[in-house]
Write an enzyme that holds these catalytic residues in place. Sequence first.
Site, mmCIF file in Angstrom:
data_model
loop_
_atom_site.group_PDB
_atom_site.id
_atom_site.type_symbol
_atom_site.label_atom_id
_atom_site.label_comp_id
_atom_site.label_asym_id
_atom_site.label_seq_id
_atom_site.Cartn_x
_atom_site.Cartn_y
_atom_site.Cartn_z
ATOM 1 N N GLU A 156 1.099 -1.267 0.040
ATOM 2 C CA GLU A 156 -0.346 -0.365 0.304
ATOM 3 C C GLU A 156 1.253 1.353 -0.057
ATOM 4 O O GLU A 156 0.515 2.416 0.324
ATOM 5 C CB GLU A 156 -1.058 -0.507 1.075
ATOM 6 C CG GLU A 156 -1.711 -1.457 1.173
ATOM 7 C CD GLU A 156 -2.566 -1.417 2.062
ATOM 8 O OE1 GLU A 156 -2.877 -0.358 3.448
ATOM 9 O OE2 GLU A 156 -3.389 -2.331 2.641
ATOM 10 N N LYS A 207 -15.522 -1.108 2.750
ATOM 11 C CA LYS A 207 -14.716 -1.985 1.749
ATOM 12 C C LYS A 207 -16.094 -2.527 0.960
ATOM 13 O O LYS A 207 -16.609 -3.646 1.224
ATOM 14 C CB LYS A 207 -14.161 -3.255 2.258
ATOM 15 C CG LYS A 207 -12.612 -2.417 3.375
ATOM 16 C CD LYS A 207 -11.877 -3.684 3.426
ATOM 17 C CE LYS A 207 -10.720 -3.738 3.932
ATOM 18 N NZ LYS A 207 -9.678 -4.350 4.281
#
Length: 431
Positions: A209, A341
């Site tokens: 990330e 999500k």
Amino acid sequence: MAKIINVIGREIMDSRGNPTVEAEVHLEGGFVGMAAAPSGASTGSREALELRDGDKSRYLGKGVLTAVANVNDLIRTALLGKDATAQAELDQIMIDLDGTENKDKLGANAILAVSLAAAKAAAAFKGIPLYAHIAELNGTPGQYSMPVPMMNILNGGEHADNNVDIQEFMVQPVGAKTFREALRMGAEIFHTLKKVLHDKGLSTSVGDEGGFAPNLASNADALAIIKEAVELAGYKLGTDVTLALDCAASEFYKDGKYDLAGEGKVFDSNGFSDFLKSLADQYPIVSIEDGLDESDWDGWAYQTQIMGDKIQLVGDDLFVTNTKILTRGIENGIANSILIKFNQIGSLTETLAAIRMAKEAGYTAVISHRSGETEDSTIADLAVGTAAGQIKTGSLCRSDRVAKYNQLLRIEEQLGEKAPYRGLKEIKGQA
């Protein structure tokens, strides 16, 4: 009517070099929406199923040709002629067509890609930005805010190959007046941290990330080095910038214990909560995600009891964007925030339902990426269109992360004062 005349699925690559599903939805009049499904590294056991081919001779078994075929055949046939602006109806058609609890027939990756592509096509048909269309679908037209970013600048756990057990150490530029200023603050801290690590002879390679993944001796060392970088960048920790953790505790939960291999420590449930509280007493940590295993509900009750009034306790693997599980959490006073999500639940309609349920119960909702991402920036529009208030979309490098930040910059430019940046007020326990 925004009549669907074609649905196309294809296999593309995500940011970790694994295949994922991309879908296009075509409408009469030449309107097209395109979207891609993300993929997680640390996943909750109750997430909707990401359908993979399992053919070891292709992409080590991670191909998604079966899911793509489902888009091009079953889903396409079911949606042809339908109205793309009727999002809930489209999503229900796909859910019913799948017919399973966790979307394991068609694949959540197939359903989600089409769901989001349909929303984009509908926004194009209506001649409005995606965030505005999402706000209308959410029943909150014209109600926007710019999210406070949780910037993952230092990685451990499943996102890195080092001795740090906690998966993500994040900074939140809460003292900024605008999103643009918040982004600049985060970028300056990120670059300063790189210099601090380099000067200490530590690795400046980055994880999935975009956060750094140095080999530090302990989780406390990670916090100390971030504090140093924040102050060197010219900001005050606790005022300009606060800290957030994602423990991803399910990843080191073994036989009823929390085994911090990097530190050589083993805790029982309450002991690990006490350990986290001690870190929060030393540093301005205002948000802790997945501070316990997804099945450790008694432990979550204790953690919420000792920290829930002052710290945002975010359920990710705990709630998996699922309203049934969130309902149980709300009824039992477990956590006070939910991570959102898309691909944990598998459709836009179900995602919006989870956000609404959380807000109505006084929980916050943090919009999140996955470790396997693409250039798709839909979550930026979701964050603004639902006025969620917080977004978690990685560090200040890697195009798959920066794509979301850049989209937020564009949206803020368009909306101006119609989308305020509220800083610390957005975080549970801090208003």
